[in-house]
Scaffold this motif. Structure first.
Motif, PDB file in Angstrom:
ATOM      1  N   TYR A  35      30.722  50.161  48.113  1.00  0.00           N
ATOM      2  CA  TYR A  35      30.322  50.452  46.742  1.00  0.00           C
ATOM      3  C   TYR A  35      29.252  49.463  46.312  1.00  0.00           C
ATOM      4  CZ  TYR A  35      34.390  53.501  45.995  1.00  0.00           C
ATOM      5  OH  TYR A  35      35.303  54.522  46.062  1.00  0.00           O
ATOM      6  N   GLU A  41      29.099  46.572  35.197  1.00  0.00           N
ATOM      7  CA  GLU A  41      29.213  48.032  35.139  1.00  0.00           C
ATOM      8  C   GLU A  41      30.186  48.538  36.194  1.00  0.00           C
ATOM      9  OE1 GLU A  41      24.581  48.707  33.683  1.00  0.00           O
ATOM     10  OE2 GLU A  41      25.391  49.865  35.358  1.00  0.00           O
ATOM     11  N   GLY A  42      30.323  49.832  36.240  1.00  0.00           N
ATOM     12  CA  GLY A  42      31.225  50.432  37.218  1.00  0.00           C
ATOM     13  C   GLY A  42      30.655  50.411  38.616  1.00  0.00           C
ATOM     14  N   LEU A  43      31.463  50.864  39.558  1.00  0.00           N
ATOM     15  CA  LEU A  43      31.060  50.880  40.954  1.00  0.00           C
ATOM     16  C   LEU A  43      30.485  52.239  41.322  1.00  0.00           C
ATOM     17  CD1 LEU A  43      33.149  48.518  40.757  1.00  0.00           C
ATOM     18  CD2 LEU A  43      33.798  49.098  43.097  1.00  0.00           C
ATOM     19  N   SER A  98      41.962  56.870  50.052  1.00  0.00           N
ATOM     20  CA  SER A  98      41.377  55.868  49.171  1.00  0.00           C
ATOM     21  C   SER A  98      42.359  55.354  48.122  1.00  0.00           C
ATOM     22  CB  SER A  98      40.142  56.446  48.477  1.00  0.00           C
ATOM     23  OG  SER A  98      40.507  57.591  47.720  1.00  0.00           O
ATOM     24  N   PHE A 103      39.772  45.344  47.822  1.00  0.00           N
ATOM     25  CA  PHE A 103      38.346  45.051  47.807  1.00  0.00           C
ATOM     26  C   PHE A 103      38.050  43.615  48.205  1.00  0.00           C
ATOM     27  CE2 PHE A 103      36.170  48.717  46.099  1.00  0.00           C
ATOM     28  CZ  PHE A 103      37.175  49.445  45.497  1.00  0.00           C
ATOM     29  N   LYS A 105      35.387  40.301  47.744  1.00  0.00           N
ATOM     30  CA  LYS A 105      34.909  39.674  46.507  1.00  0.00           C
ATOM     31  C   LYS A 105      33.453  40.006  46.209  1.00  0.00           C
ATOM     32  CE  LYS A 105      38.247  36.091  45.762  1.00  0.00           C
ATOM     33  NZ  LYS A 105      38.499  34.708  45.330  1.00  0.00           N
TER      34      LYS A 105
ATOM     35  N   TYR B  33      43.103  55.779  38.783  1.00  0.00           N
ATOM     36  CA  TYR B  33      43.429  54.432  39.240  1.00  0.00           C
ATOM     37  C   TYR B  33      42.879  53.429  38.229  1.00  0.00           C
ATOM     38  CZ  TYR B  33      43.400  57.178  43.543  1.00  0.00           C
ATOM     39  OH  TYR B  33      43.613  58.155  44.486  1.00  0.00           O
ATOM     40  N   TYR B  35      41.874  49.323  37.832  1.00  0.00           N
ATOM     41  CA  TYR B  35      41.607  48.064  38.515  1.00  0.00           C
ATOM     42  C   TYR B  35      41.206  47.021  37.480  1.00  0.00           C
ATOM     43  CZ  TYR B  35      41.505  50.055  43.249  1.00  0.00           C
ATOM     44  OH  TYR B  35      41.840  50.638  44.449  1.00  0.00           O
ATOM     45  N   GLN B  37      38.993  43.506  37.085  1.00  0.00           N
ATOM     46  CA  GLN B  37      37.989  42.660  37.724  1.00  0.00           C
ATOM     47  C   GLN B  37      37.800  41.424  36.856  1.00  0.00           C
ATOM     48  OE1 GLN B  37      33.941  44.229  38.163  1.00  0.00           O
ATOM     49  NE2 GLN B  37      33.849  43.364  40.222  1.00  0.00           N
ATOM     50  N   GLY B  40      35.912  35.577  39.328  1.00  0.00           N
ATOM     51  CA  GLY B  40      36.410  34.749  40.429  1.00  0.00           C
ATOM     52  C   GLY B  40      37.539  35.359  41.229  1.00  0.00           C
ATOM     53  N   LEU B  41      38.126  36.447  40.730  1.00  0.00           N
ATOM     54  CA  LEU B  41      39.260  37.049  41.435  1.00  0.00           C
ATOM     55  C   LEU B  41      38.925  38.352  42.122  1.00  0.00           C
ATOM     56  CD1 LEU B  41      42.191  36.425  38.934  1.00  0.00           C
ATOM     57  CD2 LEU B  41      41.651  35.178  41.028  1.00  0.00           C
ATOM     58  N   GLY B  42      37.791  38.893  41.845  1.00  0.00           N
ATOM     59  CA  GLY B  42      37.449  40.170  42.469  1.00  0.00           C
ATOM     60  C   GLY B  42      38.205  41.322  41.848  1.00  0.00           C
ATOM     61  N   LEU B  43      38.102  42.440  42.475  1.00  0.00           N
ATOM     62  CA  LEU B  43      38.689  43.675  41.975  1.00  0.00           C
ATOM     63  C   LEU B  43      40.139  43.780  42.457  1.00  0.00           C
ATOM     64  CD1 LEU B  43      37.229  45.854  40.345  1.00  0.00           C
ATOM     65  CD2 LEU B  43      36.824  47.087  42.457  1.00  0.00           C
ATOM     66  N   PHE B  45      43.809  45.879  42.302  1.00  0.00           N
ATOM     67  CA  PHE B  45      44.453  47.153  41.993  1.00  0.00           C
ATOM     68  C   PHE B  45      45.583  46.945  40.997  1.00  0.00           C
ATOM     69  CE2 PHE B  45      46.292  51.239  42.424  1.00  0.00           C
ATOM     70  CZ  PHE B  45      47.652  51.080  42.637  1.00  0.00           C
ATOM     71  N   LEU B  88      37.040  42.739  33.179  1.00  0.00           N
ATOM     72  CA  LEU B  88      36.512  44.104  33.106  1.00  0.00           C
ATOM     73  C   LEU B  88      37.586  45.016  33.694  1.00  0.00           C
ATOM     74  CD1 LEU B  88      33.976  45.916  32.526  1.00  0.00           C
ATOM     75  CD2 LEU B  88      33.367  45.572  34.949  1.00  0.00           C
ATOM     76  N   LEU B  90      38.479  48.562  35.062  1.00  0.00           N
ATOM     77  CA  LEU B  90      37.802  49.735  35.596  1.00  0.00           C
ATOM     78  C   LEU B  90      38.801  50.841  35.893  1.00  0.00           C
ATOM     79  CD1 LEU B  90      35.409  47.864  38.023  1.00  0.00           C
ATOM     80  CD2 LEU B  90      34.687  49.234  36.082  1.00  0.00           C
ATOM     81  N   LEU B 102      36.900  57.048  45.600  1.00  0.00           N
ATOM     82  CA  LEU B 102      37.129  56.797  44.181  1.00  0.00           C
ATOM     83  C   LEU B 102      35.785  56.831  43.456  1.00  0.00           C
ATOM     84  CD1 LEU B 102      39.590  53.751  44.297  1.00  0.00           C
ATOM     85  CD2 LEU B 102      40.100  56.200  44.388  1.00  0.00           C
ATOM     86  N   PHE B 104      34.183  55.578  39.920  1.00  0.00           N
ATOM     87  CA  PHE B 104      34.517  54.630  38.874  1.00  0.00           C
ATOM     88  C   PHE B 104      33.771  54.900  37.570  1.00  0.00           C
ATOM     89  CE2 PHE B 104      37.081  51.259  40.790  1.00  0.00           C
ATOM     90  CZ  PHE B 104      36.971  51.568  42.139  1.00  0.00           C
ATOM     91  N   GLY B 105      34.422  54.546  36.468  1.00  0.00           N
ATOM     92  CA  GLY B 105      33.766  54.501  35.176  1.00  0.00           C
ATOM     93  C   GLY B 105      33.051  53.172  35.014  1.00  0.00           C
ATOM     94  N   ASN B 106      32.404  52.976  33.863  1.00  0.00           N
ATOM     95  CA  ASN B 106      31.672  51.735  33.626  1.00  0.00           C
ATOM     96  C   ASN B 106      32.549  50.600  33.105  1.00  0.00           C
ATOM     97  OD1 ASN B 106      29.144  52.494  34.545  1.00  0.00           O
ATOM     98  ND2 ASN B 106      28.571  53.406  32.590  1.00  0.00           N
ATOM     99  N   ARG B 109      35.261  46.020  28.831  1.00  0.00           N
ATOM    100  CA  ARG B 109      35.241  44.553  28.899  1.00  0.00           C
ATOM    101  C   ARG B 109      36.182  44.018  27.831  1.00  0.00           C
ATOM    102  NH1 ARG B 109      33.751  40.896  32.407  1.00  0.00           N
ATOM    103  NH2 ARG B 109      31.832  42.022  32.802  1.00  0.00           N
TER     104      ARG B 109
END
Lengths: 113, 113
Positions: A35, A41-43, A98, A103, A105, B33, B35, B37, B40-43, B45, B88, B90, B102, B104-106, B109
């Motif tokens: 992605y 923003e989104g992915l 999926s 994910f 980082k 789904y 998620y 974000q 520093g922690l990433g995405l 689930f 964020l 998502l 998947l 994703f939306g935007n 925040r």
């Protein structure tokens, strides 16, 4: 340690240069998704790889899955400013598709005109 | 075709408050789904809903909950907000077919002060 490691963490390239981003898993991969995300923003879905040795291309972006190494690479040819963003790989560890991707980082790509 | 839509786009809340985030999937998609974000922690689930049922949840406390409505839209509720909930959020949807990616939306925040 992370299940899914991306390298490099960030990358700055001159417009027109080629680049490669790697995604390495510590567990068996059933599928690997790439992605792209613009900041905050989104992915945006780029590509999905499922079989070892599989290679897919879209415009100037090519992704490969090395099953033995549990690794995927994303290669961009002749980079453009529009390629800038954060590239994320997502792993399917369940084999169910999926659902519930894990994910990395992300790799932040900057392209200098 | 309209993509995944999320509302609101931004939200500022105080610690201890409750918040509801909303998501409308792509028409025809039955799976939603969520998620998180965080910096520093990433995405990470959070939750997966399919056909109105919660199918799986990530490693988050019970104050994170949600639901999916008959029209497949979804809400994410977070109670007793903590500063570290700032992130964020998502939402993504898929057709529910095993290998479908998947979308994703935007995101929303959320800032907790």
């Amino acid at each position: 340690s992370q299940e899914l490691e991306q390298s490099p963490q960030s990358l700055i390239v001159q417009e027109g240069k080629n680049l490669t981003i790697n995604c390495t898993s510590s567990k068996t991969l059933y599928g690997l998704y790439w992605y792209k995300q613009k900041y905050g923003e989104g992915l945006i879905f780029l590509m999905m790889l499922q079989k070892g040795g599989e290679e897919k291309s879209h415009e100037k972006i090519t992704a490969k899955l090395d099953e033995k190494k549990q690794q995927s690479s994303l290669h961009i040819t002749a980079s453009q400013p529009s390629h800038a963003g954060i590239y994320l790989c997502g792993a399917d560890y369940s084999g169910a598709g999926s659902y519930q991707l894990t994910f990395g980082k992300g790799t932040k790509l900057s392209v200098i005109p | 075709e309209a993509g995944v839509t999320q509302s609101p786009t931004h939200l500022i809340k105080t610690r201890g408050q409750q918040v509801t985030l909303r998501c409308s999937p792509i028409s025809g998609h039955t799976s939603v789904y969520w998620y998180q974000q965080a910096l520093g922690l990433g995405l990470q689930f959070l939750l997966w809903y399919d056909e109105g049922e919660e199918r799986n949840r990530g490693n988050f406390p019970p104050r994170f909950s949600g639901r999916q409505f008959p029209n497949y839209s979804s809400e994410l509720n977070v109670n007793a907000l903590e500063l570290e909930d700032s992130a964020l959020y998502l939402c993504a949807s898929s057709s529910g077919q095993g290998n479908s990616p998947l979308h994703f939306g935007n995101g929303t925040r959320l800032t907790v002060t």
